[in-house]
Design a protein around this motif. Structure first.
Motif, short mmCIF file in Angstrom:
data_model
loop_
_atom_site.label_atom_id
_atom_site.label_comp_id
_atom_site.label_asym_id
_atom_site.label_seq_id
_atom_site.Cartn_x
_atom_site.Cartn_y
_atom_site.Cartn_z
N GLU A 8 44.56 87.62 123.49
CA GLU A 8 45.54 87.25 122.77
C GLU A 8 45.17 85.44 122.11
O GLU A 8 45.16 85.51 121.21
CB GLU A 8 46.59 86.74 124.06
CG GLU A 8 47.63 85.82 123.86
CD GLU A 8 48.79 85.32 124.83
OE1 GLU A 8 49.33 84.14 124.98
OE2 GLU A 8 48.73 86.19 125.77
N TRP A 9 43.87 84.96 122.88
CA TRP A 9 43.68 83.94 122.71
C TRP A 9 42.33 84.25 121.50
O TRP A 9 42.11 83.20 121.37
CB TRP A 9 43.12 83.72 123.60
CG TRP A 9 44.02 82.63 124.75
CD1 TRP A 9 45.29 82.72 124.95
CD2 TRP A 9 43.05 82.14 125.76
NE1 TRP A 9 45.57 81.93 126.05
CE2 TRP A 9 44.52 81.41 126.69
CE3 TRP A 9 42.48 81.32 126.32
CZ2 TRP A 9 45.14 80.74 127.26
CZ3 TRP A 9 42.56 81.06 127.43
CH2 TRP A 9 43.51 80.19 128.10
N LEU A 100 34.41 76.48 130.70
CA LEU A 100 33.34 75.89 129.87
C LEU A 100 34.36 77.03 129.01
O LEU A 100 34.06 77.42 128.26
CB LEU A 100 32.19 76.96 130.28
CG LEU A 100 30.64 76.77 129.06
CD1 LEU A 100 30.77 74.88 129.16
CD2 LEU A 100 29.77 77.44 129.39
N LEU A 101 34.15 76.25 127.39
CA LEU A 101 34.72 76.65 126.30
C LEU A 101 33.80 76.56 125.38
O LEU A 101 32.57 75.20 125.47
CB LEU A 101 35.86 75.39 125.66
CG LEU A 101 36.41 75.00 126.94
CD1 LEU A 101 37.76 73.97 126.28
CD2 LEU A 101 37.75 76.12 127.34
N TYR A 129 42.71 73.34 122.33
CA TYR A 129 41.51 73.50 121.47
C TYR A 129 40.73 73.70 120.99
O TYR A 129 40.41 73.78 120.24
CB TYR A 129 40.82 72.68 123.28
CG TYR A 129 39.19 71.73 123.30
CD1 TYR A 129 39.11 71.27 123.43
CD2 TYR A 129 38.51 73.06 122.51
CE1 TYR A 129 38.32 70.41 122.74
CE2 TYR A 129 37.66 72.88 123.13
CZ TYR A 129 37.18 71.12 122.67
OH TYR A 129 35.61 71.05 122.77
N LEU A 130 40.65 74.92 121.66
CA LEU A 130 40.34 75.98 121.24
C LEU A 130 40.97 76.44 119.24
O LEU A 130 39.93 77.24 118.57
CB LEU A 130 40.22 77.73 121.82
CG LEU A 130 39.90 77.88 123.12
CD1 LEU A 130 40.15 79.06 124.24
CD2 LEU A 130 38.40 77.25 122.71
N SER A 131 42.31 76.51 119.03
CA SER A 131 42.85 76.98 118.69
C SER A 131 41.69 75.81 116.48
O SER A 131 42.43 76.61 115.85
CB SER A 131 44.18 76.39 118.00
OG SER A 131 43.88 74.55 117.68
N GLN A 132 41.10 75.06 117.21
CA GLN A 132 40.34 74.24 116.09
C GLN A 132 39.40 74.78 115.06
O GLN A 132 38.33 74.68 114.38
CB GLN A 132 40.25 72.49 116.33
CG GLN A 132 41.30 71.85 116.77
CD GLN A 132 41.17 70.88 117.23
OE1 GLN A 132 40.00 70.22 116.73
NE2 GLN A 132 41.92 70.41 118.41
N ALA A 133 38.56 76.48 116.02
CA ALA A 133 37.54 76.60 115.85
C ALA A 133 38.19 78.12 115.41
O ALA A 133 38.70 78.96 115.74
CB ALA A 133 36.95 76.68 117.26
#
Length: 147
Positions: A8-9, A100-101, A129-133
């Motif tokens: 999903e992510w 850890l991201l 946060y992750l949506s920017q990569a």
């Protein structure tokens, strides 16, 4: 993190072996030092956050550029006036979570991961946060702080 949540992510398998030096769930007395090991399958940027048993969330490292390979936080290059930087286990006692991201680009998100966050809010902020990569991954581990 479940396989469904990873899908999903939109996570890719970049991080492996993320754990404190005594292994996942290891017991540490208050004021003891802890190190976190992990391996990256590609170069990129990592951010390390902690969630204490009372849900207080703190960023320990942000946008650290690392090459592919095996690493330990804090980095050997992280030094203070006293020498090698360390993470100390602090109150409250109980199980603390560490997330850890990984991102393939540095992420600008100064207002995320602050204060007391519910698990749902932590996940929401992680997704933001992750949506920017384009390339991203998340790994989690725990340790137990004891008296």
């Amino acid at each position: 993190m479940s396989d469904a949540q990873r899908a999903e992510w939109g996570l890719q398998p970049v991080i492996s072996g993320f754990a404190p030096d005594r292994g996942t769930g290891g017991k540490y007395k208050l004021r003891e030092r802890v190190f976190f090991g992990f391996t990256l399958s590609r170069p990129g940027y990592v951010t390390l956050i902690t969630v204490d048993p009372d849900t207080t969330t703190v960023v320990l490292e942000r946008n650290v550029r690392l090459e592919a390979g095996t690493h330990t936080f804090p980095l050997k290059t992280d030094v203070t006036a006293q020498g090698q930087a360390t993470y100390l286990v602090l109150p409250p006692t109980g199980t603390s979570r560490f997330r850890l991201l990984f991102t393939n680009v540095p992420v600008s998100a100064p207002n995320l991961f602050r204060g007391k966050l519910s698990p749902e809010e932590l996940d929401r902020q992680t997704q933001a946060y992750l949506s920017q990569a384009a390339v991203r991954d998340v790994a989690e581990t725990t340790l137990e702080a004891v008296q």
